[in-house]
Design a protein around this motif. Structure first.
Motif, PDB file in Angstrom:
ATOM      1  N   THR A 856      -2.664 -12.987 107.301  1.00  0.00           N
ATOM      2  CA  THR A 856      -2.282 -14.338 106.882  1.00  0.00           C
ATOM      3  C   THR A 856      -1.206 -14.283 105.808  1.00  0.00           C
ATOM      4  O   THR A 856      -0.207 -15.019 105.872  1.00  0.00           O
ATOM      5  CB  THR A 856      -3.520 -15.091 106.361  1.00  0.00           C
ATOM      6  N   LEU A 896      -4.001 -23.693 106.861  1.00  0.00           N
ATOM      7  CA  LEU A 896      -2.931 -24.307 106.071  1.00  0.00           C
ATOM      8  C   LEU A 896      -1.587 -23.663 106.404  1.00  0.00           C
ATOM      9  O   LEU A 896      -0.572 -24.357 106.559  1.00  0.00           O
ATOM     10  CB  LEU A 896      -3.228 -24.152 104.574  1.00  0.00           C
ATOM     11  N   ALA A 897      -1.605 -22.320 106.515  1.00  0.00           N
ATOM     12  CA  ALA A 897      -0.371 -21.616 106.862  1.00  0.00           C
ATOM     13  C   ALA A 897       0.108 -21.987 108.262  1.00  0.00           C
ATOM     14  O   ALA A 897       1.304 -21.939 108.551  1.00  0.00           O
ATOM     15  CB  ALA A 897      -0.589 -20.108 106.766  1.00  0.00           C
ATOM     16  N   LEU A 898      -0.826 -22.365 109.143  1.00  0.00           N
ATOM     17  CA  LEU A 898      -0.475 -22.787 110.501  1.00  0.00           C
ATOM     18  C   LEU A 898      -0.092 -24.261 110.556  1.00  0.00           C
ATOM     19  O   LEU A 898       0.088 -24.814 111.646  1.00  0.00           O
ATOM     20  CB  LEU A 898      -1.653 -22.521 111.441  1.00  0.00           C
ATOM     21  N   GLU A 899      -0.007 -24.911 109.388  1.00  0.00           N
ATOM     22  CA  GLU A 899       0.339 -26.330 109.285  1.00  0.00           C
ATOM     23  C   GLU A 899      -0.663 -27.194 110.040  1.00  0.00           C
ATOM     24  O   GLU A 899      -0.306 -28.126 110.757  1.00  0.00           O
ATOM     25  CB  GLU A 899       1.765 -26.580 109.764  1.00  0.00           C
ATOM     26  N   GLN A 900      -1.937 -26.869 109.884  1.00  0.00           N
ATOM     27  CA  GLN A 900      -3.034 -27.663 110.454  1.00  0.00           C
ATOM     28  C   GLN A 900      -3.933 -28.106 109.301  1.00  0.00           C
ATOM     29  O   GLN A 900      -5.056 -27.637 109.149  1.00  0.00           O
ATOM     30  CB  GLN A 900      -3.816 -26.839 111.475  1.00  0.00           C
ATOM     31  N   PRO A 901      -3.458 -29.048 108.477  1.00  0.00           N
ATOM     32  CA  PRO A 901      -4.201 -29.392 107.253  1.00  0.00           C
ATOM     33  C   PRO A 901      -5.549 -30.045 107.512  1.00  0.00           C
ATOM     34  O   PRO A 901      -6.499 -29.823 106.764  1.00  0.00           O
ATOM     35  CB  PRO A 901      -3.253 -30.345 106.536  1.00  0.00           C
ATOM     36  N   SER A 904      -7.869 -27.358 108.400  1.00  0.00           N
ATOM     37  CA  SER A 904      -8.113 -26.564 107.191  1.00  0.00           C
ATOM     38  C   SER A 904      -9.141 -27.243 106.292  1.00  0.00           C
ATOM     39  O   SER A 904     -10.064 -26.597 105.780  1.00  0.00           O
ATOM     40  CB  SER A 904      -6.805 -26.371 106.421  1.00  0.00           C
ATOM     41  N   ARG A 933      -5.789 -29.004  98.845  1.00  0.00           N
ATOM     42  CA  ARG A 933      -4.471 -28.870  99.494  1.00  0.00           C
ATOM     43  C   ARG A 933      -4.461 -29.569 100.857  1.00  0.00           C
ATOM     44  O   ARG A 933      -3.531 -30.305 101.192  1.00  0.00           O
ATOM     45  CB  ARG A 933      -4.132 -27.390  99.662  1.00  0.00           C
ATOM     46  N   GLY A 934      -5.510 -29.284 101.640  1.00  0.00           N
ATOM     47  CA  GLY A 934      -5.573 -29.908 102.960  1.00  0.00           C
ATOM     48  C   GLY A 934      -5.654 -31.421 102.870  1.00  0.00           C
ATOM     49  O   GLY A 934      -4.968 -32.146 103.611  1.00  0.00           O
ATOM     50  N   ILE A 937      -2.294 -33.091 101.926  1.00  0.00           N
ATOM     51  CA  ILE A 937      -1.300 -33.133 102.992  1.00  0.00           C
ATOM     52  C   ILE A 937      -1.598 -34.242 103.980  1.00  0.00           C
ATOM     53  O   ILE A 937      -0.691 -34.900 104.501  1.00  0.00           O
ATOM     54  CB  ILE A 937      -1.232 -31.762 103.705  1.00  0.00           C
TER      55      ILE A 937
END
Length: 975
Positions: A856, A896-901, A904, A933-934, A937
């Motif tokens: 990751t 989060l790194a996969l832009e799936q907040p 996440s 964070r999730g 977003i």
């Protein structure tokens, strides 16, 4: 039905689906549904429920105002193709009155109809109070959805039904989640509700449910933040304020409205009314106590007034508290037509009953399904009081330890009553009517004795009978045992018994007030045992665990397992031992004290007072070491242990070995503490090293820590450097796992230094390892890397491949955090290869975990998720909830790194639920940071702020460097 050689054959059933892509099946065969317009025709006919649709109605449904000139001809073509696809079931497509209808047979099915039938059954189950069944049926109904309804089907008719079905699905989700909250599944619902409010930001009912779930999970600030997010979105997008229900809920949360804590409103969708009748049988020869019976009866009778009646009966052991309470309860039961509950709280022993477990048993007795019983004392107590509201139930709480144990178990409304017995006087139990129960009067005692023995025998020797009850100190239990013994021996006279009891060396000290009064009565039964039974009774009293298995007892007694089981069963027959469960036995708490006193008295010359517990420790150490070796092949720690002389249990596989370890947890930790008082400190320290799974699971973290401290104290007193070092290793690990890093680092430093002094590779290598772990958590990357390199060298020098892999995994995590992602991936890969070569199932999870984190950080979150999923499965299978929670956290970071907040945030919610009671505040703060964070977003900024503020408080209290990261996040959201 079709015919085949004279045998009727059922025509395959047709199955149609509209709760997703439109599909058709004939039996197990998928049928072609043709072009989008042909699927639109099929859907239009299915959704009319067998009614005929004219050609024009179907044209309007499929094309609307954009119909082609040859629309009717096209319609006929689609109908013809549909007939061909239906094959031998062409009869269901009917052409009449210039239109078409689709009429299904009795065995055919449309998923929409099936779904609605399930919902109807679920609604009925909920109305009947069967929440378990209702939740199951709602779940099955929701499983029938397969994405967007009527997916890919064109036309205004499909568009209209698509919107209606989507609304129907949303309402069904709301109803199912509402029911889940009624069943007490608050924490479990938070993740799903968070995701749904992201998908449906304007559905206020979902916001209400999320607020309620968070509040009942103890997360008030987040609940209020949900309201703030909802209000902002409604104003921004619709220009309206939240509806009254949402605003009212916010105000009730601000006011800490007590009714919000109840899993369900009283009388609504609750469990079916069950009338428990748990009172033990009243003794047929109950004697005397008339004044107490009258007094307590009057008090219980006041329960219909303004307050609930609570009466607490106190007195010494054997004075008859339970007998009196049961008698009073039976006489008063007609006043409590809705039931009577009973529990022995084991308050006079070393392991009093946990109020949470007692409440679980009460709720089950009142008809609550296991899945609907919430976790936690407060939640269970609230549900218990809610169920009793409006009912008349009597609760008998026997043998209580103190008022703190009793308070959560009390009903809360008029109409109910509680009767409590205890050895202590409960002056701090508010509102209780206190009764101090003394010994019997001479007249009452003699009457009791006469009823058991018989009027004729006592009448002939009245003076001797008075001597007997006087020798018993007028204590009811002692009188009953003495009288029962005499009644069972027809050749004895009362004078014979009186002479036996007149020996003050055997009786007077025992029949005084206090615990010894009960011990004297046990002496009568003990004296009837054969020699081998008596030896077993005495030695079993030396084991300090809450119970004992046959295998452990065999080691303790130094007998074969089958011989041991026969002895234990014979003691059960004499009522001196209880059968706790198949293959497990326990003493009543007072009998255990008596058995131990017998061992101190009768085993003084045999040496068994030390050798028997030593054999038991050897058995636990040998078997725990076997479990350790099975879980961690290649770990040489097992080769550095004290020599044992007992055979371990034979296990069929790893799962059975783990079952044994967790079943014996309390017993083996007690054994570790016990033998340190006898000089076996090294064996005690080794046992804790081998039982580290108990600490890592989180379930036994506190008991494990207490055992470690006891072993360390004994090792320091004996100046045994090797035992001290190993005890420090266990303490360092235990403190680190609970998030108490400063204490953990101190113990790790001692372990490292003592390992060098004692030339012990175990303490030296693991002390370095623990120091590295704690330095890593504190953000001291250079120190952590140095410690891990040193521990790697120490493990390699010892030939400990499993330890080497562990050090490599930890080095990988340090380098991941330091931005050296490529090197971190390489190190984690090496560790994983070692674990795979060793076939180390549990430790393999650590390898997958480290590699997932490294991937990751290296910008490959999809690969990281794959490794973390493999780790999660192993941790779950091996009962490691702490590491399960940490893996869920790492998955949240990868998402989060996969832009799936949204996904996440859901994973972070799962991690938070898993780490709710384990791992310490630092780990929970890590989860809250990622959750925030999730949430931020996906637009839940107020709730994100609440998460970060809670995380910051925990980080600051712990002195953690992560505090600055959270401050930065808060400053950005404020801007």
């Amino acid at each position: 039905m079709a015919e085949g050689k004279g045998i009727p054959v059922r025509t395959p059933a047709l199955r149609f689906a509209v709760l997703g892509p439109v599909r058709a099946r004939n039996g197990e065969t998928e049928l072609p549904t043709g072009s989008p317009q042909q699927r639109a025709l099929l859907a239009a006919l299915l959704l009319r429920g067998g009614s005929t649709a004219t050609a024009q109605q179907l044209v309007d449904a499929i094309w609307g105002e954009q119909a082609p000139q040859q629309a009717v001809a096209a319609l006929r073509t689609y109908a013809s193709r549909m007939r061909k696809s239906l094959g031998d079931r062409v009869d269901v497509l009917v052409s009449e009155f210039g239109g078409y209808a689709l009429r299904l047979g009795p065995h055919d099915e449309l998923d929409l109809d099936h779904m609605r039938q399930l919902v109807s059954r679920a609604d009925a189950a909920a109305s009947a109070g069967d929440l378990d069944k209702a939740l199951e049926l709602y779940g099955k109904a929701l499983e029938l959805w397969d994405g967007e309804p009527l997916a890919g089907v064109p036309g205004p008719d499909a568009e209209l039904h698509r919107a209606r079905l989507a609304e129907e699905q949303a309402v069904l989700l709301e109803n199912r989640l509402d029911l889940a909250l009624q069943a007490g599944l608050h924490a479990e619902s938070v993740s799903e509700l968070t995701a749904l409010t992201t998908v449906h930001p304007l559905r206020e009912r979902l916001r209400e449910l999320l607020m309620l779930a968070l509040y009942r999970s103890g997360r008030q600030a987040e609940a209020l933040a949900v309201y703030a997010d909802a209000r902002r979105i409604l104003i921004d997008q619709l220009g309206v304020e939240p509806r009254a229900e949402l605003s009212d809920l916010q105000q009730r949360i601000l006011n800490a409205d007590a009714s919000l804590a109840q899993p369900a409103e009283p009388g609504s969708s609750g469990p079916p009314l069950v009338r428990p009748a748990q009172l033990p049988a009243a003794v047929p020869d109950f004697t005397g106590r008339a004044a107490f019976v009258s007094e307590l009866g009057r008090q219980l009778g006041t329960s219909g007034g303004r307050v609930m009646a609570v009466s607490a009966v106190a007195g010494i052991g054997g004075v008859g508290k339970t007998t009196l309470a049961v008698q009073v309860a039976h006489e008063a039961r007609e006043q409590f037509p809705d039931g009577q509950l009973y529990v022995d709280l084991q308050g006079s022993g070393s392991a009093p009953s946990d109020p949470e477990a007692v409440l679980g048993a009460f709720l089950r007795a009142l008809g609550v399904a296991d899945s609907a019983i919430p976790n936690g004392v407060a939640e269970r107590s609230g549900l218990f009081r809610s169920l009793l509201d409006g009912r008349r139930v009597l609760t008998l709480l026997d043998n209580a330890r103190d008022a703190a144990q009793v308070r959560p178990l009390l009903p809360g409304t008029p109409g109910c009553a509680a009767l409590v017995t205890s050895r202590i006087r409960m002056v701090d139990l508010a509102g209780a009517h206190l009764v101090d129960l003394d010994v019997m009067s001479p007249e009452e005692a003699l009457t009791l004795f006469t009823r058991i023995v018989g009027r004729e025998r006592v009448g002939a020797e009245r003076d001797a009978a008075m001597d007997v009850v006087a020798a018993c100190g007028f204590l009811p239990l002692a009188i009953r045992i003495a009288a029962a013994r005499l009644a069972s021996r027809r050749t004895w006279t009362v004078s014979v018994l009186a002479r036996k009891l007149s020996d003050e060396r055997r009786r007077l000290d025992e029949l005084q007030a206090g615990d010894q009064a009960v011990a004297a009565t046990f002496e009568l039964g003990y004296g009837q045992l054969e020699a081998e039974q008596a030896r077993a009774f005495r030695l079993l009293g030396l084991a300090e665990g809450p119970d004992i298995s046959v295998a452990a007892a065999a080691a303790l007694l130094d007998r074969e397992a089958h011989t041991t089981e026969d002895l234990l069963e014979s003691l059960v027959d004499t009522s001196l031992l209880e059968s706790a469960a198949p293959g497990r036995y326990r003493f009543h708490d007072l009998v255990r004290l008596f058995a131990r006193a017998c061992a101190e008295r009768d085993e003084r010359s045999s040496g068994e007072q030390e050798s028997a517990p030593t054999r038991l420790l050897d058995f636990y150490l040998a078997t725990t070491a076997k479990v350790f070796a099975m879980e961690r092949p290649g770990d040489r720690m097992v080769e550095h242990l004290e020599t044992t002389h007992q055979q371990p249990v034979a296990f069929a596989g790893n799962q059975q070995a783990l079952d044994w370890l967790f079943a014996e947890a309390d017993c083996l930790l007690s054994a570790a503490r016990q033998v340190t008082r006898m000089g076996r400190v090294r064996s005690g320290a080794d046992l804790l090293l081998m039982a580290r799974d108990l600490a890592e699971s989180g379930t036994y973290a506190r008991q494990f820590l207490l055992s470690c401290e006891a072993v360390l104290d004994a090792a320091q007193k004996s100046e045994d450097a090797l035992a001290q070092g190993r005890a420090h290793v266990s303490l360092a690990s235990a403190y680190s796992l609970s998030g108490r890093f400063r204490e953990g680092d101190e113990h790790a430093q001692h372990a490292m230094l003592l390992g060098v002094v004692a030339e012990d590779p175990v303490a030296a290598a693991h002390g370095l390892q623990e120091r590295g772990i704690i330095a890593h958590y504190h953000g001291r990357a250079r120190d952590a890397e140095e410690f891990f390199h040193q521990s790697l060298g120490a493990f390699q020098e010892d030939g400990n491949q499993a330890g080497e892999a562990s050090a490599l995994s930890n080095l990988s995590r340090v380098q991941s955090r330091g931005g050296q992602s490529a090197s971190a991936v390489e190190l984690a890969g090496r560790a994983l290869s070692i674990y795979q070569r060793l076939n180390s199932i549990l430790r393999l999870a650590n390898g997958h975990y480290a590699l997932g984190v490294a991937l990751t950080e290296d910008g490959r979150p999809s690969d990281g998720m794959r490794e973390l999923s493999a780790a999660l499965a192993i941790f779950r299978e091996n009962r490691q909830p702490l590491w399960e929670g940490m893996t869920l956290l790492r998955q949240a970071e990868a998402l989060l790194a996969l832009e799936q907040p949204a996904e996440s945030a859901a994973k972070a919610e799962d991690a938070l639920a898993q780490l709710r009671d384990i791992g310490g505040p630092w780990r929970r703060a890590k989860v809250l940071t990622v959750l925030g964070r999730g949430l931020h977003i996906i637009g839940h900024s107020d709730r994100a702020r609440a998460c970060w503020e809670a995380a910051l408080e925990a980080f600051e209290e712990n002195g953690s460097p992560e505090a600055q990261e959270v401050r930065n996040l808060l400053s950005r959201v404020d801007v």
